[in-house]
Design a protein around this motif. Structure first.
Motif, short mmCIF file in Angstrom:
data_model
loop_
_atom_site.label_atom_id
_atom_site.label_comp_id
_atom_site.label_asym_id
_atom_site.label_seq_id
_atom_site.Cartn_x
_atom_site.Cartn_y
_atom_site.Cartn_z
N ASP A 53 10.16 16.84 11.12
CA ASP A 53 11.47 16.29 11.43
C ASP A 53 11.97 15.51 10.22
N ALA A 54 12.90 16.07 9.49
CA ALA A 54 13.37 15.45 8.24
C ALA A 54 14.06 14.12 8.51
N THR A 55 14.82 14.04 9.60
CA THR A 55 15.53 12.80 9.92
C THR A 55 14.54 11.69 10.22
N ARG A 56 13.56 12.02 11.05
CA ARG A 56 12.56 11.00 11.39
C ARG A 56 11.77 10.60 10.16
N ALA A 57 11.43 11.56 9.32
CA ALA A 57 10.68 11.24 8.11
C ALA A 57 11.47 10.29 7.21
N ALA A 58 12.76 10.54 7.06
CA ALA A 58 13.60 9.68 6.23
C ALA A 58 13.68 8.27 6.81
N THR A 59 13.82 8.18 8.13
CA THR A 59 13.89 6.88 8.79
C THR A 59 12.58 6.12 8.59
N TRP A 60 11.47 6.82 8.77
CA TRP A 60 10.17 6.18 8.62
C TRP A 60 9.94 5.76 7.17
N ASP A 61 10.42 6.56 6.21
CA ASP A 61 10.29 6.19 4.81
C ASP A 61 11.01 4.88 4.51
N ALA A 62 12.22 4.76 5.04
CA ALA A 62 13.00 3.54 4.83
C ALA A 62 12.31 2.34 5.47
N THR A 63 11.78 2.54 6.66
CA THR A 63 11.09 1.47 7.36
C THR A 63 9.83 1.07 6.61
N TRP A 64 9.10 2.07 6.11
CA TRP A 64 7.90 1.78 5.34
C TRP A 64 8.22 0.97 4.09
N ALA A 65 9.31 1.31 3.43
CA ALA A 65 9.68 0.58 2.21
C ALA A 65 9.86 -0.90 2.51
N ALA A 66 10.50 -1.20 3.62
CA ALA A 66 10.74 -2.60 3.98
C ALA A 66 9.44 -3.31 4.34
N THR A 67 8.62 -2.67 5.17
CA THR A 67 7.37 -3.31 5.59
C THR A 67 6.39 -3.41 4.43
N ARG A 68 6.37 -2.40 3.56
CA ARG A 68 5.48 -2.45 2.40
C ARG A 68 5.84 -3.62 1.50
N ASP A 69 7.12 -3.75 1.19
CA ASP A 69 7.55 -4.84 0.31
C ASP A 69 7.28 -6.19 0.95
N GLN A 78 16.18 -2.62 11.69
CA GLN A 78 16.14 -2.67 10.24
C GLN A 78 16.54 -4.05 9.69
N ALA A 79 17.50 -4.70 10.34
CA ALA A 79 17.94 -6.01 9.86
C ALA A 79 16.80 -7.03 9.93
N THR A 80 16.01 -6.96 10.98
CA THR A 80 14.87 -7.87 11.12
C THR A 80 13.83 -7.60 10.04
N LEU A 81 13.61 -6.32 9.75
CA LEU A 81 12.66 -5.95 8.70
C LEU A 81 13.14 -6.43 7.33
N GLU A 82 14.42 -6.24 7.07
CA GLU A 82 14.97 -6.67 5.79
C GLU A 82 14.90 -8.19 5.63
N LYS A 83 15.10 -8.91 6.72
CA LYS A 83 14.99 -10.37 6.68
C LYS A 83 13.57 -10.78 6.32
N ALA A 84 12.59 -10.10 6.93
CA ALA A 84 11.19 -10.42 6.64
C ALA A 84 10.87 -10.12 5.18
N ARG A 85 11.39 -9.01 4.68
CA ARG A 85 11.14 -8.65 3.28
C ARG A 85 11.73 -9.69 2.33
N ALA A 86 12.97 -10.11 2.62
CA ALA A 86 13.62 -11.10 1.75
C ALA A 86 12.86 -12.43 1.76
N SER A 87 12.43 -12.85 2.93
CA SER A 87 11.70 -14.12 3.03
C SER A 87 10.38 -14.05 2.28
N ALA A 88 9.69 -12.92 2.41
CA ALA A 88 8.41 -12.77 1.74
C ALA A 88 8.58 -12.76 0.23
#
Length: 263
Positions: free
Chosen positions: A196-212, A135-145
């Motif tokens: 799987d609610a846990t996996r869905a929530a994790t994927w949602d958070a990951t999608w938010a970062a990659t989408r942005d 997640q930290a790597t994804l957040e870094k990419a989002r911030a840079s973009a």
């Protein structure tokens, strides 16, 4: 069940959206239903829910000519509904493609080569633990973009304030930058996570970062190029990702299938 004439894939033209009957047109999944002998509709039971979500979304996102490239898959996807374990595998494959293939392509286009390389260098995303760990790597990419988009956008806006057509032209260009492959792959990922609610929530958070990150990177690239040239700048990356998405689709189909059928 209503009987319809046999479907000839060689003569039909796949259409966008869903239809009440074949006379109105058929999308890729409706073609599958007809070929499989199921009730006419775009959710045939014989197809993996993940693959079905991918194809429904991609069918509608592609332009008319490239949409016809989906026709050979009408037969290939029959019999891919092979159970929950395979659906989970397909879901991870789709998410992995979003993060390690799709997003880096747009980051690189925006000149964020280091961030693109970092995402490509991540381990294969095959578990919740691995995704949480990157997640930290994804957040870094989002911030840079976002930073790149803000900087290039401000400079371009300053030069364009006197152009009365600028806003409308840019709005049209930005609307066209939505990547159909990204939308289809995310729909497939979500379809695989429904149990799987846990996996869905994790994927949602990951999608938010990659989408942005992806949207900001695309924004930055098109701003830098100038709105008149935006489509020509984006087109090579779109074409590259379309070819990659076809490769992903082949891999999703291969999950759970006998080797002789895949071959």
């Amino acid at each position: 069940m209503t009987k319809y004439p046999p479907l000839d894939l060689a003569t039909i033209s796949l259409a966008k959206g869903c239809h009440s009957n074949p006379g109105q047109g058929v999308c890729i999944m409706e073609a599958v239903a007809l070929l499989a002998g199921e009730d006419f509709g775009d959710h045939p039971n014989c197809v993996s829910p993940t693959i079905g979500a991918f194809l429904r979304s991609w069918n509608d996102g592609l332009e008319d000519e490239p949409r016809q490239r989906l026709k050979p898959y009408a037969m290939k996807v029959i019999g891919t509904n092979t159970g929950p374990a395979d659906e989970e595998t397909r879901g991870w494959m789709a998410l992995d493609w979003l993060i390690r293939v799709n997003t880096p392509a747009w980051l690189e286009l925006a000149g964020l080569k280091d961030e693109a390389a970092e995402l490509r260098g991540l381990p294969a995303l095959t578990s919740t633990e691995i995704v949480l760990g990157v997640q930290a790597t994804l957040e870094k990419a989002r911030a840079s973009a976002r930073t790149r988009a803000a900087a290039t956008g401000a400079a371009t806006r300053a030069a364009a304030t006197r152009d009365a057509t600028w806003a409308a032209t840019w709005a049209a260009t930005w609307a066209a930058t939505w990547d159909a492959t990204r939308a289809a792959t995310w729909d497939a990922t979500r379809a695989a996570a429904t149990r799987d609610a846990t996996r869905a929530a994790t994927w949602d958070a990951t999608w938010a970062a990659t989408r942005d990150a992806t949207w900001a990177a695309t924004w930055a690239a098109t701003w830098a190029a100038g709105y008149n040239a935006a489509r020509s700048v984006l087109r090579p990356t779109e074409q590259q990702l379309t070819e990659s998405a076809f490769e992903l689709l082949d891999k999703l189909i291969a999950v759970g299938q006998p080797v002789e059928k895949v071959a």
